[in-house]
Design an enzyme around this catalytic site. Structure first.
Site, PDB file in Angstrom:
ATOM      1  N   GLU A 159      -3.407   6.374   9.133  1.00 27.68           N
ATOM      2  CA  GLU A 159      -4.218   7.156   8.213  1.00 27.68           C
ATOM      3  C   GLU A 159      -5.262   7.918   9.012  1.00 27.68           C
ATOM      4  O   GLU A 159      -5.802   7.383   9.996  1.00 27.68           O
ATOM      5  CB  GLU A 159      -4.906   6.184   7.251  1.00 27.68           C
ATOM      6  CG  GLU A 159      -5.445   6.797   5.990  1.00 27.68           C
ATOM      7  CD  GLU A 159      -6.040   5.705   5.097  1.00 27.68           C
ATOM      8  OE1 GLU A 159      -5.369   5.272   4.152  1.00 27.68           O
ATOM      9  OE2 GLU A 159      -7.174   5.269   5.377  1.00 27.68           O
ATOM     10  N   HIS A 193     -14.085  -3.955  10.827  1.00 27.16           N
ATOM     11  CA  HIS A 193     -13.429  -3.573   9.576  1.00 27.16           C
ATOM     12  C   HIS A 193     -13.425  -4.701   8.561  1.00 27.16           C
ATOM     13  O   HIS A 193     -12.634  -4.698   7.632  1.00 27.16           O
ATOM     14  CB  HIS A 193     -12.015  -3.082   9.815  1.00 27.16           C
ATOM     15  CG  HIS A 193     -11.944  -2.099  10.951  1.00 27.16           C
ATOM     16  ND1 HIS A 193     -12.624  -0.907  10.911  1.00 27.16           N
ATOM     17  CD2 HIS A 193     -11.343  -2.159  12.157  1.00 27.16           C
ATOM     18  CE1 HIS A 193     -12.432  -0.270  12.052  1.00 27.16           C
ATOM     19  NE2 HIS A 193     -11.662  -1.016  12.827  1.00 27.16           N
ATOM     20  N   LYS A 220       0.819  -1.212   0.000  1.00 27.97           N
ATOM     21  CA  LYS A 220       0.000   0.000   0.000  1.00 27.97           C
ATOM     22  C   LYS A 220       0.851   1.258   0.000  1.00 27.97           C
ATOM     23  O   LYS A 220       0.438   2.297  -0.497  1.00 27.97           O
ATOM     24  CB  LYS A 220      -0.923  -0.014   1.212  1.00 27.97           C
ATOM     25  CG  LYS A 220      -1.933  -1.138   1.132  1.00 27.97           C
ATOM     26  CD  LYS A 220      -2.785  -1.197   2.372  1.00 27.97           C
ATOM     27  CE  LYS A 220      -3.535  -2.524   2.428  1.00 27.97           C
ATOM     28  NZ  LYS A 220      -4.251  -2.678   3.707  1.00 27.97           N
ATOM     29  N   ARG A 241      -5.674  -8.856  -6.667  1.00 23.17           N
ATOM     30  CA  ARG A 241      -6.193 -10.224  -6.661  1.00 23.17           C
ATOM     31  C   ARG A 241      -7.698 -10.155  -6.879  1.00 23.17           C
ATOM     32  O   ARG A 241      -8.289  -9.086  -6.905  1.00 23.17           O
ATOM     33  CB  ARG A 241      -5.929 -10.865  -5.306  1.00 23.17           C
ATOM     34  CG  ARG A 241      -6.450  -9.964  -4.181  1.00 23.17           C
ATOM     35  CD  ARG A 241      -6.707 -10.639  -2.890  1.00 23.17           C
ATOM     36  NE  ARG A 241      -6.823  -9.693  -1.802  1.00 23.17           N
ATOM     37  CZ  ARG A 241      -7.942  -9.090  -1.422  1.00 23.17           C
ATOM     38  NH1 ARG A 241      -9.066  -9.314  -2.074  1.00 23.17           N
ATOM     39  NH2 ARG A 241      -7.952  -8.242  -0.402  1.00 23.17           N
TER      40      ARG A 241
END
Lengths: 167, 501, 501, 167
Positions: B201, B236, B117, B293
């Site tokens: 984040e 999440h 990421k 993916r």
């Protein structure tokens, strides 16, 4: 036959009469005429006054979990005499909340407390990893750690005693 | 580069999904299984199946050496990684290539560029795609994390630099929670992806999670297949997904799709991939990450576009061109997916391993059951909780919701606890029906669910008491010494209760 | 004329289909059941269920008085007849109307005009639609039949004036077979439809059976939803159906659809109906009959058009307008249906009643399982052999065929014999794959099927011997007196063989 | 353990060794190493040299029907000693074909012959209605009707003797 059904929100006395798929149940003051069949492994068909219910009954160690409609209930059913003996003979689960047992098999990935630690309600006691998830277990009430029976990396089975707290 | 035999480096419903796609393409399928999985559905369904080690994934499904050796021994010419496990592991893709096996996925360079990421966020920044403020690089230490977190401000999110699916992700509301959350996230990330790196984040309140499906072939063709909304989550982890998103109109779809294709092209990406965005309450979208993916939730895109994504993966891996352009991708109707997990939604979402003693799936018109289990099979504590994905299509969103409610009511699982009751409540909830979605919706409405009572409570008592009544009836019968044939037949016949058959 | 509760005057998979449609529309469903069907799937799935009599259909599912009484007692405001039983019985439609119940189907006058094939053939002749030569009126006696048959010439077909589904239908190759065939056809017709009238028709060699689906609302709107090819038959009963037909191009579809709509309009028809045509080797089409009900094979049309036919039936019955025109009906891809019947294709297609001890249906992408049974349920000798319909969709015919082959291989039924092995062979056959269909294809290729041998024979022996080995192993164990909990658990748990779980 | 498997197209001797899911079977000259599990009611998983087979085994009165791949076989399996006793002791089924028994439960809708009638191979003897289908049963060989044990309208069970023919 007389039974006692124990749910999270109350205790109900139930009387059953009938056989061969056709039963009359008396739950408290209510009377239920039921046409009942076990149609597959633990899946019951109940016709009650023409209304068709399908209930899933899963055995869950002493109690059972019943799914019907979109609802699920944990129900412990005992013969009335057994219930009387158990509840008058002193219930071992009366001290539950002081002892943390493993609710599922898994691996201890972290132990957050040691013997003698003072913990507050909600403090993390330990973490069990199962099915690729980390599951944190917290103190249900404030207390002092009396025993820690496991360590990180250890595999545990459902029902194993993990931590004992004293009030 | 014709593909004739594919080893599937996975288990559960996604391995079954790939077996099915292979069979439909005339491609032989090779399953692998750990010691816990000899009787798993993917083993039964594949053309061939080979053992690869003990139950823990680190000793079997995450063992690159054993997977490559099994593929070579079986004579496979390609490897499909599914999702999770090694699906976004560039080293695995490289090991396959080194062994002469086609990896059904992007090239290792693209996995590194996008799957990490950190690198992906760098590229997105270069391409001018908006992003949520946070660290580009993984946080090196707890101390560094504390400093950076103070700059970003609380609440914030910790996310695994590799992987997805909610694993290694934690919300941190205040500085005091940071250390514990970092430890948990790193531990989960290491277990799930073999890498404990995490980044921070800024937290967006009431966000929606919307992602674009892209396909890129080896000839430079890139298309997007529209979006999926995945806002219904717990811990999440996505629980309900749908396509199209009720918050995306054609103009927004075109902008998001264009941004997704731009990022993918910049990375030299090939095969199926997903570009995830966060959408705020003003319908601004922010790049989150690329999943290199197949996604768990790919079926909703399939049902809306009519395009078989696993077939496309195999075709692209074989070097075939897409054969269609963006204009040929025409969505029709609406699709919703619900994840049926072995978890107890009324018991803190604890995993619920065990044996599935009774199972009756949902079926009928426009209902798709992508399941990895069957009646009588064991649900192991070693792997994730996903039992099956229930997917429906409808001419519009309202029809799809009505159909999902119907299908969830049909789905019966006995022996392990599942998410079905909570899924049914969400699908029936007015906020869900109105399309007022956010990643917090589930947590907000869960408390409402516990309280519902009434006639069904008595019906549940009736069922429980009759089960016990029956059990006692059996006990009081003298134990019969069954004749040989009867014993065999009894073993093959479900219990009969309340009458003779 | 809002419909809030529907009594379903049927059983099996079609009753389940209607329950599902009702639930998706927010309509309550009421099942009825004979003494043989207390545990049938439609009883379990409906909101309510009421007994209507003994097992023979003539004493339950064909009893208009009991059905109407049950509907009134349950507070239903509509009745859905399904197919078969009373679905094309005008007297039933009238009885419903007289009791204030909406009949979900055409008005009695249209059932009489179209459902009676004699009247239908008269109308088709008036509308200038081509027909196969034969008698318009039913044959009055064996003597009259002999005379007429000599005029038409042999071979010829005997067909029931009412009904369909191959019942009351017989091929007569020569005069000597006429008497026996008439008797059999009349007996079947009387049992299935309550009317023994039959008519004669010239026999067309290697014909294809192609039918058009139509929808007509109460506001005068009529559309067709394209064709279904139903040429794969045995004993004149459809076994495999598909849409679109490989022999129909857009121009032919438009002509057949226009002819179908013309006939339906002329009869003042309302609701869903099917106009059947016979297509010869030069692709000429001939009107056969109108089925004034939902067809067994309606799902292939649903998957190709995206239109839910049972939903449309309920909407039309409630007086709602279609809301779309012919131009809005846009087909996509190809769909195939296989009928999984409890019959022994290797034993003269004999019915195979019994208990389904093991069942694992097909599932996954674009696979639809419309089943009327479940594991553990009984397959009664009193009703027809249809257990389930397996339907698949594919982007094109080749993709649909590959998917059907995959789905048939997944479908496991233990306890009764089924058509699955023969369906798999047909779907794999080069003539089927090439679209070279005729109603004789199955009879022609069946002899090829018996001979296939090889490695699988040895595998079958392995399975059979291990089953016996296991049975003997059980027998030699001392019969245990199980503890109470174990006995209960044992009853709830499938047999475990070859290891501990 | 030694077995004999009787199929329509031949008889095979089979020897079984092993236990606990892992077996070695010798069928004639072939040796098969098999990893076998019963995964659900009558559904078997067999791994043979890595190839995965799923076989459905349905008990069918003495024999069993095995479905594997797209094929189905009727197989009678006996312990070797039992097979020897049965085949040397005279087989009652040796006269099959002279006696028509009901292969399935149903209702007789038509009897086409009477005692003393001469029938040719293929002539219809009677019709059984089951599952809404009329099933015609025909003479397997020429003969004379010796007995007719049923009449139209009568319900029959599988295995009931319906008609006896003499050669």
């Amino acid at each position: 036959m007389r039974f006692v059904a124990t749910l999270a929100d109350g205790v109900e006395k139930v009387e059953v009469a009938g056989a061969g798929g056709s039963y009359r149940l008396t739950i408290g003051a209510e009377v239920w005429e039921v046409d009942a069949r076990l149609t597959a492994q633990g899946i019951y068909s109940l016709l009650i006054g023409g209304v068709s219910y399908v209930a899933e009954v899963t055995d869950d160690g002493g109690a059972c979990v019943v799914d019907v409609g979109d609802e699920a209930w944990v129900i412990r059913v005992e013969e009335e005499t057994r219930h009387i003996i158990r509840t008058h003979g002193g219930d071992a689960s009366g001290h539950a909340g002081q002892t943390l047992t493993a609710p599922l098999p898994g691996k201890i990935t972290h132990v957050a407390v040691a013997v003698g630690d003072r913990v507050e309600k909600g403090d993390t006691l330990l973490v069990i990893e199962a099915m690729k998830m980390e599951n944190e277990f917290r103190a249900g009430a404030a207390g002092t750690v009396a025993e820690v029976r496991v360590q990180a990396g250890q595999a545990v089975n459902a029902g194993d005693v993990l931590v004992v707290l004293e009030a | 580069m014709k593909i004739t035999k594919v080893l599937i480096a996975n288990r559960g419903e996604i391995a079954v999904r790939v077996v099915r796609a292979c069979r439909e393409q005339g491609i032989a399928s090779v399953a692998v299984f750990s010691e816990a999985d000899r009787e798993a559905l993917h083993v039964l369904m594949a053309d061939e199946a080979y053992p690869i080690g003990p139950a823990p994934a680190t000793e079997s499904y995450l063992r690159i050496d054993r997977l490559v050796a099994a593929a070579k021994a079986a004579g496979a010419d390609a490897v499909h990684p599914g999702y999770g496990f090694l699906a976004e592991n560039a080293a695995f893709a490289e090991a396959c290539a080194a062994a002469g096996l086609v990896f059904v996925g992007p090239p290792p360079s693209a996995i590194r560029a996008m799957g990490d990421k950190t690198a992906a966020r760098r590229i997105a920044r270069e391409m001018g795609v908006p992003m949520v403020p946070g660290t580009i690089e993984p946080v090196a230490s707890d101390a560094a994390a504390r400093t950076t977190a103070a700059e970003i401000g609380y609440p914030l999110m910790i996310k695994a630099a590799l992987g997805g699916g909610g694993k290694g992700m934690r919300l941190v509301r205040a500085a005091g929670e940071l250390e514990g959350a970092l430890r948990a996230a790193r531990s989960e990330a290491a277990g799930a992806f073999g890498d404990s790196a995490v980044y921070l984040e800024r937290y967006v309140s009431e966000p929606r999670h919307v992602e674009m499906q892209v396909l890129a072939d080896t000839h430079g063709n890139v298309v997007h297949l529209g979006e999926r909304e995945c806002s219904i989550q717990r811990r999440h982890q996505k629980l309900i997904e749908e396509s199209p998103s009720p918050c995306v109109d054609p103009a927004m779809r075109a902008r998001m799709g264009e941004a997704a294709c731009r990022i993918v092209e910049a990375a030299g990406y090939v095969n199926a991939g997903t570009v995830e965005f966060l959408v705020d309450s003003e319908r601004n979208f922010y790049f989150l990450e690329v999943n290199t993916r197949l996604q768990v939730e790919h079926p909703v895109t399939e049902l809306v576009t009519g395009i078989d994504l696993v077939r496309e993966q195999l075709r692209i891996a074989a070097g075939e061109p897409l054969g269609y352009t963006q204009a040929d991708v025409v969505p029709r109707g609406a699709a919703i997916e619900c994840r049926i997990n072995a978890e107890d939604p009324f018991g803190g979402w604890l995993p619920s391993p065990g044996t599935i003693t009774g199972l009756r799936g949902a079926a009928g018109p426009w209902v798709r059951d992508d399941s990895g289990v069957y009646e009588g099979c064991a649900v192991s504590r070693f792997y994730d909780t996903l039992l099956a994905k229930l997917i429906v299509w409808g001419a519009d969103r309202a029809a799809a919701i009505a159909r999902m409610a119907r299908a969830l009511a049909e789905y019966k699982v006995v022996g392990v606890r599942t998410t079905i009751p909570v899924l049914a409540h969400v699908v029936a909830h007015e906020d869900f029906r109105a399309g007022r979605l956010s990643t917090h919706l589930l947590d907000r409405i869960l408390p409402e669910l516990a309280g519902s009572r009434g006639r069904l409570r008595s019906v549940a008592i009736v069922a429980a008491v009759l089960a016990e009544h029956e059990r006692l009836g059996r006990r009081t019968l003298p134990p019969e010494a069954p004749s040989s044939t009867d014993a065999w037949r009894a073993a093959l016949r479900p219990g009969v209760w309340g009458g003779r058959r």
